[in-house]
Design an enzyme around this catalytic site. Structure first.
Site, PDB file in Angstrom:
ATOM      1  N   CYS A   1       0.915  -1.143  -0.015  1.00 39.26           N
ATOM      2  CA  CYS A   1      -0.022  -0.120   0.048  1.00 39.26           C
ATOM      3  C   CYS A   1       0.887   1.135   0.124  1.00 39.26           C
ATOM      4  O   CYS A   1       0.627   2.322  -0.544  1.00 39.26           O
ATOM      5  CB  CYS A   1      -0.957   0.029   1.179  1.00 39.26           C
ATOM      6  SG  CYS A   1      -2.087  -1.338   1.408  1.00 39.26           S
TER       7      CYS A   1
HETATM    8  C1  BEZ Z   1       0.554  -4.631   1.832  1.00 42.19           C
HETATM    9  O1  BEZ Z   1       0.099  -3.528   1.540  1.00 42.19           O
HETATM   10  O2  BEZ Z   1       1.683  -4.911   1.848  1.00 42.19           O
HETATM   11  C2  BEZ Z   1      -0.671  -5.573   2.385  1.00 42.19           C
HETATM   12  C3  BEZ Z   1      -1.532  -5.159   3.005  1.00 42.19           C
HETATM   13  C4  BEZ Z   1      -2.525  -6.321   3.446  1.00 42.19           C
HETATM   14  C5  BEZ Z   1      -2.241  -7.405   3.187  1.00 42.19           C
HETATM   15  C6  BEZ Z   1      -1.210  -8.072   2.518  1.00 42.19           C
HETATM   16  C7  BEZ Z   1      -0.211  -6.747   2.169  1.00 42.19           C
END
Ligand code: BEZ
Length: 211
Positions: A45
């Site tokens: 994210c």
């Molecule tokens: C991420 O943004 O890395 C992420 C967020 C939630 C679950 C898995 C990855």
């Protein structure tokens, strides 16, 4: 219920990093992109929000407002944007909705319980100036989206809206376009001064009209 293409994008009031807003009013006459991410302070994210911020001028050129969302509280959004600026080298220049009560996530069906019971998936909605949904896509949490593809779709949608052309497989800006089947040859001759080639009566190509 799931939102389908052509539906009116649900309106809502939300708290964001830029203050409280009413969605349709905030959109005004612009195109809009509403996208969700699963969680603040997570790696994928963080890279996505930095990439969207770097595309600010591209969205602006296309008359498009962008807004992000997760179910995290405003205090988390406000802290995390500092990390995004530090690690991605760009300030977050669009609002982030704090959807702690899941009002917007529910309206837009952004929580898929069989994937995760509490977090939003990676949804994207492109909304036209008529407030209708023009594209929706859903990615899993583990896969960062390609926002260049979102720009490409936006270009295609705007070409269709403004010039009555569609775009073929793997089309990129500057490539030939396809004349929509609803336009007669006579109308196409008037509309496309650069001409068009008829490969089949239903497959007519013309240089990109706005180039
Ligand atoms: C991420 O943004 O890395 C992420 C967020 C939630 C679950 C898995 C990855």
């Amino acid at each position: 219920m799931a939102i389908r293409l052509g539906d009116t994008a649900p309106d809502f009031t939300a708290e964001t990093t830029d203050g409280s807003l009413r969605f349709h009013e905030w959109l005004g006459d612009s195109w809009g992109i509403l996208f969700s991410h699963p969680k603040d302070y997570t790696p994928v994210c963080t890279t996505e929000l930095g990439a969207v911020a770097k595309l600010h001028d591209e969205f602006q050129k296309r008359g498009t407002k962008v807004i992000g969302l997760s179910v995290d509280p405003l205090s988390d959004h406000k802290g995390w944007v500092g990390d995004i600026e530090e690690t991605q080298g760009v300030a977050v220049n669009f609002p982030l909705i704090a959807d702690s009560d899941r009002n917007v996530s529910t309206l837009y069906d952004m929580i898929h319980p069989n994937a995760d019971n509490t977090l939003t998936v990676r949804s994207v909605f492109i909304i036209g100036p008529d407030k209708k949904v023009k594209l929706s896509l859903t990615y899993p949490a583990s896969t960062g989206r390609n926002f260049n593809e979102i720009l490409r779709v936006l270009d295609s949608l705007q070409l269709t809206a403004n010039h009555q052309v569609a775009t073929p497989v793997n089309w990129n800006d500057g490539d030939d376009c396809i004349i929509v089947p609803s336009l007669s040859d006579e109308e196409a001759t008037k509309k496309f001064p650069k001409g068009f080639k008829t490969i089949k009566p239903y497959l007519r190509v013309t240089p990109q009209p706005n180039k």
